[in-house]
Motif scaffolding. Structure first.
Motif, PDB file in Angstrom:
ATOM      1  N   THR A 155       0.850  -2.856  -6.591  1.00 16.58           N
ATOM      2  CA  THR A 155       1.572  -3.562  -5.531  1.00 16.58           C
ATOM      3  C   THR A 155       1.326  -5.062  -5.603  1.00 16.58           C
ATOM      4  O   THR A 155       2.207  -5.872  -5.278  1.00 16.58           O
ATOM      5  CB  THR A 155       1.144  -3.032  -4.154  1.00 16.58           C
ATOM      6  OG1 THR A 155       1.334  -1.623  -4.120  1.00 16.58           O
ATOM      7  CG2 THR A 155       1.968  -3.668  -3.039  1.00 16.58           C
ATOM      8  N   ALA A 156       0.120  -5.443  -6.041  1.00 19.45           N
ATOM      9  CA  ALA A 156      -0.222  -6.865  -6.164  1.00 19.45           C
ATOM     10  C   ALA A 156       0.209  -7.447  -7.496  1.00 19.45           C
ATOM     11  O   ALA A 156      -0.058  -8.618  -7.762  1.00 19.45           O
ATOM     12  CB  ALA A 156      -1.727  -7.051  -5.981  1.00 19.45           C
ATOM     13  N   GLY A 157       0.868  -6.636  -8.332  1.00 17.96           N
ATOM     14  CA  GLY A 157       1.376  -7.146  -9.600  1.00 17.96           C
ATOM     15  C   GLY A 157       0.484  -6.879 -10.789  1.00 17.96           C
ATOM     16  O   GLY A 157       0.717  -7.433 -11.866  1.00 17.96           O
ATOM     17  N   CYS A 198      -9.452   9.137  -8.679  1.00 14.56           N
ATOM     18  CA  CYS A 198      -9.781   8.045  -7.750  1.00 14.56           C
ATOM     19  C   CYS A 198      -9.491   6.695  -8.391  1.00 14.56           C
ATOM     20  O   CYS A 198      -8.932   5.797  -7.745  1.00 14.56           O
ATOM     21  CB  CYS A 198     -11.251   8.152  -7.341  1.00 14.56           C
ATOM     22  SG  CYS A 198     -11.775   6.902  -6.149  1.00 14.56           S
ATOM     23  N   LEU A 199      -9.859   6.558  -9.673  1.00 12.86           N
ATOM     24  CA  LEU A 199      -9.567   5.305 -10.387  1.00 12.86           C
ATOM     25  C   LEU A 199      -8.071   5.069 -10.497  1.00 12.86           C
ATOM     26  O   LEU A 199      -7.586   3.937 -10.286  1.00 12.86           O
ATOM     27  CB  LEU A 199     -10.200   5.354 -11.776  1.00 12.86           C
ATOM     28  CG  LEU A 199      -9.905   4.162 -12.695  1.00 12.86           C
ATOM     29  CD1 LEU A 199     -10.464   2.872 -12.093  1.00 12.86           C
ATOM     30  CD2 LEU A 199     -10.468   4.395 -14.090  1.00 12.86           C
ATOM     31  N   LEU A 200      -7.327   6.113 -10.794  1.00 13.33           N
ATOM     32  CA  LEU A 200      -5.877   5.978 -10.900  1.00 13.33           C
ATOM     33  C   LEU A 200      -5.251   5.630  -9.557  1.00 13.33           C
ATOM     34  O   LEU A 200      -4.258   4.900  -9.490  1.00 13.33           O
ATOM     35  CB  LEU A 200      -5.271   7.277 -11.441  1.00 13.33           C
ATOM     36  CG  LEU A 200      -5.622   7.615 -12.895  1.00 13.33           C
ATOM     37  CD1 LEU A 200      -5.108   9.000 -13.273  1.00 13.33           C
ATOM     38  CD2 LEU A 200      -5.039   6.565 -13.832  1.00 13.33           C
ATOM     39  N   GLY A 201      -5.837   6.140  -8.471  1.00 12.94           N
ATOM     40  CA  GLY A 201      -5.349   5.776  -7.139  1.00 12.94           C
ATOM     41  C   GLY A 201      -5.541   4.305  -6.851  1.00 12.94           C
ATOM     42  O   GLY A 201      -4.679   3.632  -6.278  1.00 12.94           O
ATOM     43  N   HIS A 202      -6.711   3.752  -7.287  1.00 17.95           N
ATOM     44  CA  HIS A 202      -6.948   2.311  -7.126  1.00 17.95           C
ATOM     45  C   HIS A 202      -5.961   1.504  -7.957  1.00 17.95           C
ATOM     46  O   HIS A 202      -5.508   0.431  -7.526  1.00 17.95           O
ATOM     47  CB  HIS A 202      -8.384   1.964  -7.539  1.00 17.95           C
ATOM     48  CG  HIS A 202      -9.428   2.493  -6.601  1.00 17.95           C
ATOM     49  ND1 HIS A 202      -9.318   2.395  -5.228  1.00 17.95           N
ATOM     50  CD2 HIS A 202     -10.614   3.128  -6.837  1.00 17.95           C
ATOM     51  CE1 HIS A 202     -10.370   2.929  -4.648  1.00 17.95           C
ATOM     52  NE2 HIS A 202     -11.172   3.401  -5.613  1.00 17.95           N
ATOM     53  N   TYR A 203      -5.616   2.010  -9.134  1.00 20.33           N
ATOM     54  CA  TYR A 203      -4.660   1.283  -9.980  1.00 20.33           C
ATOM     55  C   TYR A 203      -3.273   1.269  -9.338  1.00 20.33           C
ATOM     56  O   TYR A 203      -2.564   0.255  -9.391  1.00 20.33           O
ATOM     57  CB  TYR A 203      -4.592   1.927 -11.358  1.00 20.33           C
ATOM     58  CG  TYR A 203      -3.519   1.312 -12.243  1.00 20.33           C
ATOM     59  CD1 TYR A 203      -3.659   0.010 -12.723  1.00 20.33           C
ATOM     60  CD2 TYR A 203      -2.368   2.017 -12.559  1.00 20.33           C
ATOM     61  CE1 TYR A 203      -2.684  -0.573 -13.503  1.00 20.33           C
ATOM     62  CE2 TYR A 203      -1.382   1.438 -13.350  1.00 20.33           C
ATOM     63  CZ  TYR A 203      -1.542   0.158 -13.822  1.00 20.33           C
ATOM     64  OH  TYR A 203      -0.568  -0.423 -14.594  1.00 20.33           O
TER      65      TYR A 203
END
Length: 294
Positions: A84-86, A74-79
């Motif tokens: 995308t935002a840089g 889940c944490l890696l998915g947020h990363y």
């Protein structure tokens, strides 16, 4: 029999342009299939090994830090969303200040599209569609005009060398030269060779700069030059993104100029090679027509 069939069904016989289009389509498809087979044999095993290594590292990290695999994924998915935002694991330079935005629009209008920077707002995404439509069209026109200037320069040099060799003087000599200007235009093979040398020189020079400034090997720098100059833009190597590059104004300017020069020369080289390919297709069609009529 063949003549009678041709007379009765002329609409079934494609024109030369249509036949060349179909032939090129078939050859490109075969070329892509061959390339897929080669790259699959080269890269598939490395991909499987990378997946196995990644799964093993996730499992070891979960066990060492007493974190469930679900929470870690889940944490890696947020990363991945943050990328995308840089957001990067290693801090880089600002992406949306004026120099960073200028670099972004340069990759858009040149059709490189590294993918490192992308608009995250809805307004930015909508604007990019119209901005890219006009910008890419204007840049392609610029590339075509660049090629015309290269051909004109080569024509001038060829005519000048011919005049020096023949030593034509006087009104009669100049009149003869004016009448024979068309005969001394460079061939597509000469243009292709000169453009290839130009691309090679620009790429080698740029690779030296990138190897020194980016910490890449010289081979990696050459690879980046081809990917960037050909506007393929994979995004695995991107120049000018490190944090300390933000203060290297000279390098930022040199990077943009090298990109522009490299893309112009490479695009012109592609155009010249496409003319040679077209000549090859015509030769294949003539050979097939001769075999059919024999």
């Amino acid at each position: 029999m063949k003549t009678g069939f041709s007379c009765c069904c002329p609409s079934l016989i494609p024109s030369r342009e249509t036949a060349r289009f179909y032939l090129l389509f078939v050859l490109i498809a075969l070329y892509m299939l061959a390339g897929a087979a080669v790259f699959s044999s080269l890269e598939r095993q490395a991909e499987l090994q990378a997946h196995q290594l990644w799964e093993r590292r996730l499992k070891d990290f979960s066990q060492d830090h007493n974190i469930s695999g679900e929470d870690l994924r889940c944490l890696l998915g947020h990363y991945e969303e943050a990328r995308t935002a840089g957001i990067r694991a290693e801090r880089g330079r600002a992406l949306w200040d004026i120099p960073g935005a200028f670099y972004f629009v340069g990759t858009v209008v040149s059709t490189i599209g590294f993918g490192v920077t992308a608009p995250s707002t809805v307004t930015g995404k909508v604007l990019l569609v119209f901005y890219g439509l006009l910008g890419c069209s204007a840049t392609i026109l610029f590339f075509n005009l660049f090629l015309e200037r290269v051909v004109a320069l080569l024509s001038f040099l060829v005519c000048w060398c011919h005049r020096r060799r023949t030593g034509g003087d006087g009104l009669d000599g100049r009149a003869r030269e004016a009448n024979r200007n068309e005969e001394w235009k460079p061939s597509v093979y000469q243009v292709t060779l000169i453009l290839f040398v130009a691309v090679l020189l620009v790429a080698c020079g740029a690779a030296s700069l990138y190897a020194a400034m980016e910490g890449w090997t010289y081979l990696e720098s050459l690879y980046f030059c081809f990917v960037a100059f050909s506007t393929v833009g994979f995004g695995d190597f991107v120049s000018g993104q490190r944090e300390y590059h933000e203060d290297s104004r000279v390098y930022q300017v040199a990077n943009c100029l090298l990109m522009l020069l490299g893309v112009c020369c490479t695009y012109s080289l592609f155009n010249a090679i496409s003319v040679i390919i077209k000549q090859g297709l015509n030769w294949i069609l003539r050979t097939l027509a001769w075999m059919y009529s024999a």
